[in-house]
Design a protein around this motif. Structure first.
Motif, PDB file in Angstrom:
ATOM      1  N   TYR A 212       0.841  -1.209   0.000  1.00  0.00           N
ATOM      2  CA  TYR A 212       0.000   0.000   0.000  1.00  0.00           C
ATOM      3  C   TYR A 212       0.873   1.255   0.000  1.00  0.00           C
ATOM      4  CZ  TYR A 212      -3.264   3.537   1.674  1.00  0.00           C
ATOM      5  OH  TYR A 212      -4.004   4.678   1.810  1.00  0.00           O
ATOM      6  N   GLY A 213       1.946   1.214   0.775  1.00  0.00           N
ATOM      7  CA  GLY A 213       2.831   2.373   0.833  1.00  0.00           C
ATOM      8  C   GLY A 213       3.456   2.701  -0.512  1.00  0.00           C
ATOM      9  N   ILE A 214       3.990   1.686  -1.184  1.00  0.00           N
ATOM     10  CA  ILE A 214       4.668   1.950  -2.464  1.00  0.00           C
ATOM     11  C   ILE A 214       3.692   2.098  -3.631  1.00  0.00           C
ATOM     12  CG2 ILE A 214       6.782   0.784  -1.741  1.00  0.00           C
ATOM     13  CD1 ILE A 214       5.956  -1.619  -3.372  1.00  0.00           C
ATOM     14  N   SER A 215       2.408   1.828  -3.387  1.00  0.00           N
ATOM     15  CA  SER A 215       1.411   2.028  -4.460  1.00  0.00           C
ATOM     16  C   SER A 215       0.810   3.430  -4.419  1.00  0.00           C
ATOM     17  CB  SER A 215       0.290   0.990  -4.338  1.00  0.00           C
ATOM     18  OG  SER A 215      -0.492   1.237  -3.177  1.00  0.00           O
ATOM     19  N   ARG A 216       1.025   4.143  -3.311  1.00  0.00           N
ATOM     20  CA  ARG A 216       0.462   5.498  -3.209  1.00  0.00           C
ATOM     21  C   ARG A 216       1.236   6.462  -4.113  1.00  0.00           C
ATOM     22  NH1 ARG A 216      -2.438   6.786   1.656  1.00  0.00           N
ATOM     23  NH2 ARG A 216      -2.014   8.953   1.111  1.00  0.00           N
ATOM     24  N   ARG A 217       0.478   7.165  -4.970  1.00  0.00           N
ATOM     25  CA  ARG A 217       1.117   8.083  -5.922  1.00  0.00           C
ATOM     26  C   ARG A 217       1.656   9.334  -5.234  1.00  0.00           C
ATOM     27  NH1 ARG A 217      -3.114   5.604  -8.253  1.00  0.00           N
ATOM     28  NH2 ARG A 217      -2.784   4.600 -10.274  1.00  0.00           N
ATOM     29  N   ASP A 218       1.133   9.636  -4.061  1.00  0.00           N
ATOM     30  CA  ASP A 218       1.623  10.812  -3.350  1.00  0.00           C
ATOM     31  C   ASP A 218       2.817  10.493  -2.448  1.00  0.00           C
ATOM     32  OD1 ASP A 218       0.125   9.228  -1.716  1.00  0.00           O
ATOM     33  OD2 ASP A 218      -0.904  10.854  -0.688  1.00  0.00           O
ATOM     34  N   TYR A 219       3.289   9.243  -2.489  1.00  0.00           N
ATOM     35  CA  TYR A 219       4.500   8.877  -1.742  1.00  0.00           C
ATOM     36  C   TYR A 219       5.719   9.221  -2.616  1.00  0.00           C
ATOM     37  CZ  TYR A 219       8.086   5.878   0.347  1.00  0.00           C
ATOM     38  OH  TYR A 219       9.251   5.403   0.899  1.00  0.00           O
ATOM     39  N   ARG A 220       6.535  10.137  -2.140  1.00  0.00           N
ATOM     40  CA  ARG A 220       7.607  10.695  -2.966  1.00  0.00           C
ATOM     41  C   ARG A 220       8.607   9.627  -3.424  1.00  0.00           C
ATOM     42  NH1 ARG A 220      10.995  15.565  -0.429  1.00  0.00           N
ATOM     43  NH2 ARG A 220       8.901  16.470  -0.491  1.00  0.00           N
ATOM     44  N   TYR A 221       8.897   8.678  -2.572  1.00  0.00           N
ATOM     45  CA  TYR A 221       9.954   7.699  -2.880  1.00  0.00           C
ATOM     46  C   TYR A 221       9.378   6.345  -3.319  1.00  0.00           C
ATOM     47  CZ  TYR A 221      12.448  11.199  -0.173  1.00  0.00           C
ATOM     48  OH  TYR A 221      12.957  12.376   0.296  1.00  0.00           O
ATOM     49  N   ASN A 222       8.210   6.350  -3.897  1.00  0.00           N
ATOM     50  CA  ASN A 222       7.596   5.054  -4.246  1.00  0.00           C
ATOM     51  C   ASN A 222       8.386   4.299  -5.320  1.00  0.00           C
ATOM     52  OD1 ASN A 222       6.978   6.703  -6.343  1.00  0.00           O
ATOM     53  ND2 ASN A 222       4.772   6.296  -6.347  1.00  0.00           N
ATOM     54  N   ARG A 223       8.967   5.045  -6.298  1.00  0.00           N
ATOM     55  CA  ARG A 223       9.732   4.355  -7.341  1.00  0.00           C
ATOM     56  C   ARG A 223      11.035   3.775  -6.801  1.00  0.00           C
ATOM     57  NH1 ARG A 223       9.194   7.663 -13.054  1.00  0.00           N
ATOM     58  NH2 ARG A 223       6.910   7.479 -13.226  1.00  0.00           N
ATOM     59  N   ILE A 224      11.722   4.527  -5.987  1.00  0.00           N
ATOM     60  CA  ILE A 224      12.976   4.028  -5.403  1.00  0.00           C
ATOM     61  C   ILE A 224      12.688   2.848  -4.480  1.00  0.00           C
ATOM     62  CG2 ILE A 224      14.912   4.623  -3.916  1.00  0.00           C
ATOM     63  CD1 ILE A 224      14.669   7.489  -4.879  1.00  0.00           C
ATOM     64  N   SER A 225      11.635   2.955  -3.686  1.00  0.00           N
ATOM     65  CA  SER A 225      11.286   1.860  -2.772  1.00  0.00           C
ATOM     66  C   SER A 225      10.890   0.613  -3.553  1.00  0.00           C
ATOM     67  CB  SER A 225      10.133   2.292  -1.858  1.00  0.00           C
ATOM     68  OG  SER A 225      10.489   3.432  -1.121  1.00  0.00           O
ATOM     69  N   THR A 226      10.123   0.796  -4.621  1.00  0.00           N
ATOM     70  CA  THR A 226       9.717  -0.354  -5.441  1.00  0.00           C
ATOM     71  C   THR A 226      10.937  -1.016  -6.073  1.00  0.00           C
ATOM     72  OG1 THR A 226       7.630   0.752  -5.957  1.00  0.00           O
ATOM     73  CG2 THR A 226       8.265  -1.081  -7.363  1.00  0.00           C
ATOM     74  N   PHE A 227      11.867  -0.193  -6.576  1.00  0.00           N
ATOM     75  CA  PHE A 227      13.073  -0.763  -7.175  1.00  0.00           C
ATOM     76  C   PHE A 227      13.909  -1.507  -6.130  1.00  0.00           C
ATOM     77  CE2 PHE A 227      17.590  -0.445  -8.309  1.00  0.00           C
ATOM     78  CZ  PHE A 227      17.571  -1.119  -9.514  1.00  0.00           C
ATOM     79  N   TYR A 228      13.992  -0.978  -4.932  1.00  0.00           N
ATOM     80  CA  TYR A 228      14.760  -1.639  -3.872  1.00  0.00           C
ATOM     81  C   TYR A 228      14.150  -3.007  -3.537  1.00  0.00           C
ATOM     82  CZ  TYR A 228      16.706  -2.577   0.729  1.00  0.00           C
ATOM     83  OH  TYR A 228      17.312  -3.172   1.791  1.00  0.00           O
ATOM     84  N   ILE A 229      12.828  -3.051  -3.442  1.00  0.00           N
ATOM     85  CA  ILE A 229      12.159  -4.332  -3.160  1.00  0.00           C
ATOM     86  C   ILE A 229      12.343  -5.300  -4.319  1.00  0.00           C
ATOM     87  CG2 ILE A 229       9.898  -5.403  -2.792  1.00  0.00           C
ATOM     88  CD1 ILE A 229       9.096  -2.823  -1.320  1.00  0.00           C
TER      89      ILE A 229
END
Length: 296
Positions: free
Chosen positions: A97-114
């Motif tokens: 849910y955290g990395i799917s939120r578009r208003d989360y600034r670091y969602n792309r970096i977090s997704t790539f890390y996972i």
């Protein structure tokens, strides 16, 4: 009329194809059941048959020689599966849910890390050091729960589903004064039921079939899970049948020990409960996979 006949013929061929596919899956399963109740000597002489030439319950009597041990292993496995699945679902859905939120600034970096952890793991030795020297969870049930608590593959499945939930729903809930926790527990989780059921099924299968972590971290006989207990029983049979010197000192007749039928009986005992559970989640399982794969 001619069109209807062609349609019927194609329908017949399709049905015939799926009947053959179904039989190719059902027959091996029936064979496993039949072999588990077959006499081992007849299996050695005549090979596998769908209808046993001689029925025998020796394999099940051998495994259930001490029912308390097997019952305890069942309870350990059931507890680890339920507790591990619930905890893993909670953490997986929260992370996704955290990395799917578009208003989360670091969602792309977090997704790539996972995603990166799907390609490179930490390795067995660092994991063993972490579990034994830092977390000190050896000989506890946590040793079988913690290693499988978060899977990047499951997070990606959940994220793909959560991306389909319109952000306007979250924004409207915020405007009505709902907190982030309330949005997550009262809106996101109910809407994510198909994906939760799908991922939950993957997680529960993983915990139910887990035995390697028990091999590494568990020495207490009362904490051994079902799968590891069955592996031990099978190893014991192999040692006894392949070492005549050992059996001669113990006065054991190895010809009366079930080998092939015992393996199949263990497969039934290990996989049977999950086969019963699976049909109840099948509807959510299919819908969860398809909804997460459709692009809007």
């Amino acid at each position: 009329m001619e069109k209807d006949k062609r349609f019927s013929l194609s329908g017949l061929l399709i049905n015939l194809f799926f009947v053959l596919v179904s039989l190719s899956m059902i027959i091996p399963f029936v064979m496993v059941i039949m072999i588990s109740i077959s006499d081992d000597e007849m299996l050695t002489l005549n090979g596998f048959k769908i209808i046993p030439e001689k029925f025998s319950s020796l394999a099940y009597r051998f495994i259930f020689a001490d029912p308390s041990i097997l019952l305890n292993a069942y309870l350990v496995t059931i507890f680890v599966t339920i507790a591990g699945t619930l905890l893993s679902l909670l953490l997986t859905s929260m992370t996704a849910y955290g990395i799917s939120r578009r208003d989360y600034r670091y969602n792309r970096i977090s997704t790539f890390y996972i995603f990166l952890t799907m390609l490179f793991s930490g390795g067995l030795v660092p994991s063993y050091i972490l579990m034994t020297q830092y977390l000190h969870v050896q000989n506890t049930l946590w040793a079988m729960i913690l290693p499988s608590l978060l899977s990047p593959f499951n997070i990606m499945i959940m994220r793909a589903f959560l991306l389909k939930i319109p952000g306007e729903i979250i924004e409207s809930a915020k405007m009505d004064g709902a907190s982030e926790w309330r949005i997550y527990f009262r809106m996101i989780l109910p809407l994510s039921l198909p994906s939760l059921a799908t991922v939950g099924l993957f997680i529960s299968f993983g915990y139910w079939n887990e035995w390697f972590n028990a091999l590494l971290y568990i020495d207490d006989q009362k904490l051994l899970p079902l799968q590891f207990m069955l592996v031990r029983i099978m190893d014991t049979i192999d040692v006894l049948t392949n070492n005549p010197a050992v059996t001669s000192t113990l006065n054991i007749d190895t010809s009366k020990l079930p080998t092939v039928s015992a393996r199949m009986a263990m497969a039934i005992l290990a996989g049977g409960p999950m086969l019963i559970v699976f049909p109840f989640f099948q509807r959510y399982f299919v819908s969860g996979l398809t909804v997460g794969s459709i692009k809007g």
